[in-house]
Design an enzyme around this catalytic site. Structure first.
Site, PDB file in Angstrom:
ATOM      1  N   GLU A  86       8.943  -4.168  10.884  1.00 35.28           N
ATOM      2  CA  GLU A  86       9.290  -2.821  10.378  1.00 35.28           C
ATOM      3  C   GLU A  86       9.702  -1.904  11.525  1.00 35.28           C
ATOM      4  OE1 GLU A  86       6.569  -1.083   7.580  1.00 35.28           O
ATOM      5  OE2 GLU A  86       7.708   0.793   7.504  1.00 35.28           O
ATOM      6  N   ASP A  97       0.835  -1.209   0.000  1.00 35.79           N
ATOM      7  CA  ASP A  97       0.000   0.000   0.000  1.00 35.79           C
ATOM      8  C   ASP A  97       0.868   1.255   0.000  1.00 35.79           C
ATOM      9  OD1 ASP A  97       0.907  -0.151   2.584  1.00 35.79           O
ATOM     10  OD2 ASP A  97      -1.072  -0.148   3.534  1.00 35.79           O
ATOM     11  N   SER A  98       2.191   1.070   0.062  1.00 35.39           N
ATOM     12  CA  SER A  98       3.106   2.204  -0.155  1.00 35.39           C
ATOM     13  C   SER A  98       2.927   2.767  -1.562  1.00 35.39           C
ATOM     14  CB  SER A  98       4.561   1.772   0.064  1.00 35.39           C
ATOM     15  OG  SER A  98       4.856   0.605  -0.691  1.00 35.39           O
ATOM     16  N   ASP A 149      -0.810  -6.397  -0.802  1.00 34.20           N
ATOM     17  CA  ASP A 149      -1.206  -5.837   0.487  1.00 34.20           C
ATOM     18  C   ASP A 149      -2.719  -5.698   0.586  1.00 34.20           C
ATOM     19  OD1 ASP A 149       0.189  -5.124   2.746  1.00 34.20           O
ATOM     20  OD2 ASP A 149       0.948  -3.231   1.921  1.00 34.20           O
TER      21      ASP A 149
END
Ligand code: KIV
Length: 273
Positions: free
Chosen positions: A179, A42-43, A81
């Site tokens: 992350e 989704d980046s 994602d």
């Protein structure tokens, strides 16, 4: 690379190499370069679609970009994602994961969260959807975490991340993204979890690494400490565009070698009035 092959790389051989991809051109390059897995993250919201963060990204966006990626690769694992609010319940998660696999052609899905989303992971994996989990800094809940900052520094926070990761592994996740975690915490999690850990800003001891493609190529306004510009592709592209603009304005592009010849005599017989 299949999901079982990816899972079997836990603690074996070289670290797994993963990167995000959003289109056919870069997916093809990544496959040729030998990358093990591509994440249609989704980046895409920040890197490609021009949003400030991941929250506006919709399932349709991920389906669209996943389909472009899967059309371009033959052997690389493609993970898509589940974007913000696309898995609030087991039913919505199943429906949206099915779209990512059916319409997008992905092989697996990724979702964020530890304990709080483990029951969704369980619902998906028990119906045969391979799930990659994601803990630590989770961009979809970054507001609640106080922004994009290192997680798991204090004991209670570190313990919650460890417990969440174990819940995801117990629910059947085949791998987990860690992350923005302290390297020591990521190393301990890698030692104790039975599934591969894929780090981003989590130090060198994970079973694999993932990076956002645009960060590797210098398409960033502010560089993040956890990444590295491996080639200034953005700089090269900008200077190529400046050269193109200059050559068009000076009448040297297109040059004779870019021109096509028509049939002799056609121009003489054309009528314009
Ligand atoms: O969306 C994304 O690119 C991600 C990676 C940072 C793991 O979730």
């Amino acid at each position: 690379m299949t999901v079982p092959e990816f899972r079997a790389r836990k603690g074996v051989g070289h670290p797994l190499v993963c990167v995000t991809a959003y289109d056919a051109a870069f997916a093809r390059l990544a496959e040729r370069a030998g990358v093990d897995a591509l994440l249609v993250g989704d980046s895409v919201g920040r890197t490609v679609l021009g949003y400030q963060n991941e929250l506006p990204v919709r399932v349709d966006d991920i389906v669209h970009h996943t389909a472009a990626v899967t059309r371009a690769v033959t052997s690389t694992l493609v993970i898509a994602d589940l974007p913000y609010m696309s898995y609030p319940t087991r039913d919505t998660a199943l429906r949206n994961a099915a779209r990512l696999l059916q319409a997008g052609g992905a092989t697996a899905v990724k979702l964020e969260g530890g304990r709080e989303t483990a029951e969704v992971t369980q619902a998906l994996t028990s119906r045969g959807f391979p799930v990659m989990a994601h803990v630590g800094l989770t961009p979809q809940t970054a507001h609640a975490l106080g922004g994009y900052r290192v997680q798991g520094v204090r004991l209670s926070a570190a313990q919650a991340i460890v417990d969440g990761a174990r819940a995801q592994a117990d629910a059947g996740a085949f791998a987990i993204v860690l992350e923005l975690l302290p390297a020591g915490l990521a190393r301990a999690m890698t030692q104790h979890l039975v599934i591969p850990t894929i780090g981003i800003g989590a130090g060198p001891h994970c079973d694999g690494q993932i990076q956002v493609l645009h960060d590797l190529f210098g398409f960033v306004e502010t560089a993040h400490r956890h990444t590295r510009v491996f080639a200034d592709v953005a700089g090269l592209a900008e200077s190529a565009l400046a050269d193109y603009a200059r050559d068009v304005r000076h009448g040297v592009f297109p040059a004779p070698e870019q021109n096509f010849k028509g049939n002799r005599g056609v121009l003489d017989r054309l009528k314009f009035d």
